[in-house]
Design a protein around this motif. Structure first.
Motif, mmCIF file in Angstrom:
data_model
loop_
_atom_site.group_PDB
_atom_site.id
_atom_site.type_symbol
_atom_site.label_atom_id
_atom_site.label_comp_id
_atom_site.label_asym_id
_atom_site.label_seq_id
_atom_site.Cartn_x
_atom_site.Cartn_y
_atom_site.Cartn_z
ATOM 1 N N ILE A 66 30.343 57.827 19.498
ATOM 2 C CA ILE A 66 28.902 57.814 19.240
ATOM 3 C C ILE A 66 28.195 57.241 20.458
ATOM 4 O O ILE A 66 28.539 56.158 20.927
ATOM 5 N N GLN A 67 27.229 57.970 20.978
ATOM 6 C CA GLN A 67 26.448 57.500 22.127
ATOM 7 C C GLN A 67 25.384 56.531 21.628
ATOM 8 O O GLN A 67 24.610 56.855 20.738
ATOM 9 N N LYS A 68 25.354 55.317 22.217
ATOM 10 C CA LYS A 68 24.335 54.339 21.835
ATOM 11 C C LYS A 68 23.104 54.549 22.704
ATOM 12 O O LYS A 68 23.212 54.821 23.898
ATOM 13 N N LYS A 69 21.941 54.393 22.092
ATOM 14 C CA LYS A 69 20.707 54.457 22.855
ATOM 15 C C LYS A 69 20.550 53.164 23.633
ATOM 16 O O LYS A 69 20.975 52.106 23.188
ATOM 17 N N LYS A 70 19.930 53.260 24.802
ATOM 18 C CA LYS A 70 19.677 52.058 25.575
ATOM 19 C C LYS A 70 18.538 51.291 24.918
ATOM 20 O O LYS A 70 17.421 51.785 24.813
ATOM 21 N N VAL A 71 18.850 50.107 24.448
ATOM 22 C CA VAL A 71 17.850 49.263 23.821
ATOM 23 C C VAL A 71 17.458 48.190 24.822
ATOM 24 O O VAL A 71 18.297 47.432 25.288
ATOM 25 N N VAL A 72 16.180 48.165 25.169
ATOM 26 C CA VAL A 72 15.694 47.168 26.115
ATOM 27 C C VAL A 72 15.029 46.049 25.325
ATOM 28 O O VAL A 72 14.063 46.273 24.603
ATOM 29 N N LYS A 73 15.586 44.855 25.454
ATOM 30 C CA LYS A 73 14.992 43.687 24.811
ATOM 31 C C LYS A 73 14.097 43.009 25.840
ATOM 32 O O LYS A 73 14.519 42.786 26.981
ATOM 33 N N LYS A 74 12.884 42.681 25.428
ATOM 34 C CA LYS A 74 11.929 42.079 26.342
ATOM 35 C C LYS A 74 11.467 40.750 25.767
ATOM 36 O O LYS A 74 10.983 40.695 24.643
#
Length: 139
Positions: free
Chosen positions: A25-33
């Protein structure tokens, strides 16, 4: 008929051969800010936001190594606000830990503390010493 006790072959082994291979499963890039608002101490001139930004760049660990940011974590500054963006697992609590460590190093820990003002940001505030003194005078 059930298999005899002590049988080396597990029951599910015959089912495992019939299953299709699992797909990755490809994970989406989650950007935490996260943001740290240093406006109060910076306006008073007791703290420099640029040195705080450099401290974070030097001390943030990625995968257990200091100085291993490699485009996964970026630290930027907008006037008196330091913003940390991470594309990897990064906890807000770790940012609070580093902020307190910086305050201790600068000997500001007695006057400032780190307060969460939003879900994704912290603020450096002064302790409310004046309220305590007023209460003592009334007694």
């Amino acid at each position: 008929r059930p298999p005899a006790r002590g049988c080396a072959r597990p029951l599910l082994s015959s089912f495992a051969h019939n299953m299709a291979p699992a797909k990755k499963i490809q994970k989406k890039k989650v950007v935490k800010k996260f943001a740290i608002d240093c406006s109060q101490p910076v306006d008073d001139g007791i703290m420099d936001a640029a040195s705080f930004e450099k401290f974070l760049l030097d001390k943030i660990k990625v995968n257990g190594k200091v100085g291993n940011l490699a485009d996964l974590v970026t630290v930027s500054r907008e006037k008196a606000k330091v913003i940390v963006s991470a594309e990897t697992d990064f906890s807000k609590r770790y940012l609070k830990y580093l902020s307190k460590k910086y305050l201790k190093k600068q000997q500001l820990r007695d006057w400032l503390h780190v307060i969460a003002n939003k879900k994704d940001s912290y603020e450096l505030r002064y302790y409310n010493i004046h309220d305590n003194e007023a209460d003592e005078d009334e007694d």
